[in-house]
Design an enzyme around this catalytic site. Structure first.
Site, PDB file in Angstrom:
ATOM      1  N   SER A 209      38.379  41.250  37.738  1.00 14.69           N
ATOM      2  CA  SER A 209      39.323  41.795  36.467  1.00 14.69           C
ATOM      3  C   SER A 209      39.511  43.151  36.587  1.00 14.69           C
ATOM      4  CB  SER A 209      38.637  41.410  35.155  1.00 14.69           C
ATOM      5  OG  SER A 209      39.389  42.151  34.284  1.00 14.69           O
TER       6      SER A 209
ATOM      7  N   TYR B 299      31.279  42.312  29.807  1.00 13.87           N
ATOM      8  CA  TYR B 299      31.943  41.518  30.708  1.00 13.87           C
ATOM      9  C   TYR B 299      32.431  42.620  31.933  1.00 13.87           C
ATOM     10  CZ  TYR B 299      36.411  39.407  32.169  1.00 13.87           C
ATOM     11  OH  TYR B 299      37.395  38.751  32.820  1.00 13.87           O
TER      12      TYR B 299
ATOM     13  N   ASP C   2      28.480  21.810  34.403  1.00 14.41           N
ATOM     14  CA  ASP C   2      28.281  23.024  33.741  1.00 14.41           C
ATOM     15  C   ASP C   2      27.349  23.871  34.985  1.00 14.41           C
ATOM     16  OD1 ASP C   2      27.051  25.248  32.628  1.00 14.41           O
ATOM     17  OD2 ASP C   2      26.237  24.072  30.771  1.00 14.41           O
TER      18      ASP C   2
ATOM     19  N   LYS D 122      31.753  42.087  35.962  1.00 11.04           N
ATOM     20  CA  LYS D 122      32.981  41.886  37.027  1.00 11.04           C
ATOM     21  C   LYS D 122      32.764  43.163  37.957  1.00 11.04           C
ATOM     22  CE  LYS D 122      35.396  38.572  35.461  1.00 11.04           C
ATOM     23  NZ  LYS D 122      35.334  37.249  36.355  1.00 11.04           N
TER      24      LYS D 122
END
Lengths: 257, 262
Positions: A163, A176, A73, A180
């Protein structure tokens, strides 16, 4: 230690859609350290390998290229360092670092709809920005920093999986997308700084996969960047030029920008 | 007792041609097992399912309860040796299973086609390390022995003049067939456990889906914990079978106190 012939790739998020596709496509070309949290890539590894049912004692050639799976993790303290140490202990070097692990939680009703977006800020920036930063820094400190000639001769580099959301605004993707965008600029900064010791850094910014672009093509873009001499770029995959504002239009192949 | 060490490197061509490919997967978690998809070529797999349909349609009286308290009904493989399902009681299959499982097997095969009706309950973890009694002298290198009515497979009970041998289950095979269209959420998987000993922590479970023409195979050990996961939305069918090792081999390997008597 490395086989000496194959390049060594340290890949995070190795059991996700893209990570698994990359492992399946390239496990015979690279020695891969596959960092996974739960599942494992569908390739031979120390956890599973092929057996010929009609000759189970006969070696199966596919098993000669086993992925080295490390469970971690990466957001927990010390885990990135442990993975770097394991990779270097196993293969002695890392030629390609692929920061692919990502946190993705969308907020379709916006960041003001309850506290979900606020609570998701830290997890997104921890895995999508801080972990790539930490991997890059630790790998440089423990292996690359004083090995400029070797880095250049081995064409060592980093590929961050970003992305199209890092440069475009899509509903529900604010947190998000921000992570990015940060990753994109982190990539540019690393590229500028790591040029001193001959390590390149780039990012790919794919469109939605596998919905709009085949996952295998995204995996191919990583390998193409690894084989290139490019640095400091954010390259779209399966993206129309007008969709990638703020990013360089540099072709990896005829369909990439 | 003579134990024949077999090799499948020289499997006959007719047998080798039944298999769709030669890349089964050996996995070490949660305990060592082999998993394979698309085991048989489509034509032969279709023959297997057609045979299962025929038996269910024409000979329903063969289906009986597998065990007390167990949710499946089924047909003994010993009753199915006149059609394609006989592959599972062939010497060639026995030898393949023994070799992949890494054991020296006796030539004795026991098993059934299991059927779980929709909504069957979760089973209980068990390791299969059980004894099994077979009639007659040890089979020769080209023979197999299956249970018959003269010897109780679980207890060895028999008439005084009947010869029988005690063995212990050595390699288990679950082959899934007759479950078309299974999808995640349909239930009926086989659960493999990493442990069952610690009551304070839930064991991690690997669920093997009952996908048509797939199998899971493992050496039976004191730690090969597994069960039927239940909650199946549709009928769930499988072939469940074992090859065996001698009692002495099992005792030497695991210790006699580890063998679980019925």
């Amino acid at each position: 230690m490395s086989t000496g012939e194959r390049r060594v790739c340290l890949l995070t998020g190795a059991s996700g859609t893209l990570g698994d596709a990359f492992c399946r496509a390239y496990y015979q070309d690279y020695d891969i350290v596959a960092v996974c949290r739960t599942r494992t890539p569908d390739t031979p590894s120390q956890l599973k390998w092929y057996v010929d049912p009609l000759a189970p004692k006969t070696p199966v050639p596919d098993n000669e290229s086993r992925v080295f799976v490390v469970r971690a993790d990466l957001t927990q303290p010390g885990e990135v360092e442990r993975v770097v140490d394991l990779a270097l202990a196993r293969f002695g070097q890392v030629d390609l670092l692929v920061n692919n692990a990502a946190q993705v939680r969308l907020h379709p009703r916006g960041i003001v709809d309850g506290d979900a977006a606020l609570e998701q800020f830290d997890p997104h920036f921890a895995l999508n920005v801080s972990v790539p930063l930490r991997f890059s820094a630790r790998l440089a400190q423990r292996s690359w920093l004083h090995a400029g000639d070797e880095n250049r001769s081995r064409n060592r580099n980093i590929v961050n999986v970003s992305s199209i959301s890092g440069s475009e605004v899509y509903p529900g993707q604010t947190v998000y997308s921000a992570s990015k965008a940060a990753l994109d600029h982190l990539t540019r900064g690393i590229a500028a700084e790591f040029a001193e010791f001959g390590v390149r850094a780039n990012a790919i910014a794919p469109n939605s996969f596998p919905a709009l672009v085949p996952t295998e093509r995204v995996a191919q873009a990583i390998a193409e960047l690894d084989a290139s001499s490019l640095s400091g770029g954010v390259f779209g995959v399966g993206v129309e030029p007008e969709e990638l504002a703020g990013s360089r239009r540099v072709g990896l192949d005829a369909e990439s920008y | 007792m003579v134990v024949v060490v077999v090799t499948t490197d020289s499997a006959p061509q007719w047998f080798a041609e039944l298999f769709a490919h030669r890349r089964w997967i050996r996995r070490i978690q949660p305990f060592p097992h082999v998993y394979a998809r698309d085991v048989f070529v489509p034509e032969f797999y279709q023959r297997l399912t057609d045979e299962l349909d025929r038996v269910r349609r024409e000979r329903p009286e063969l289906f009986g309860a597998i065990a007390e308290g167990y949710s499946a009904d089924g047909v003994q493989l010993a009753e199915l040796r006149d059609g394609p399902l006989a592959v599972f009681t062939s010497r060639e299959w026995h030898d393949l299973v023994a070799q992949v499982g890494g054991v020296e097997a006796t030539g004795d095969i026991e098993g059934s086609v299991h059927h779980h009706a929709p909504g069957s309950p979760f089973g209980w973890p068990h390791n299969d390390l059980n004894p099994a009694w077979f009639p007659g002298e040890p089979p020769g290198p080209d023979e197999v022995r299956v249970p018959d009515d003269t010897v109780d497979t679980k207890t060895g009970a028999r008439a005084p003049d009947v010869v029988a041998r005690e063995t212990v289950r050595a390699v288990a095979v679950l082959f899934y067939l007759g479950n078309p269209g299974w999808a995640p959420g349909d239930g009926g998987e086989t659960a493999l456990y990493d442990h069952v000993a610690d009551g304070n922590a839930l064991p991690s479970v690997t669920l093997v889906p009952p996908l048509d023409n797939s199998l899971v195979l493992f050496e039976v050990t004191p730690r090969s914990w597994h069960t039927f996961a239940g909650n199946n939305a549709k009928d769930r069918n499988s072939v469940v079978m074992w090859v065996h090792r001698t009692r002495a081999d099992a005792e030497q390997r695991w210790g006699g106190d580890r063998i679980v008597h019925w």
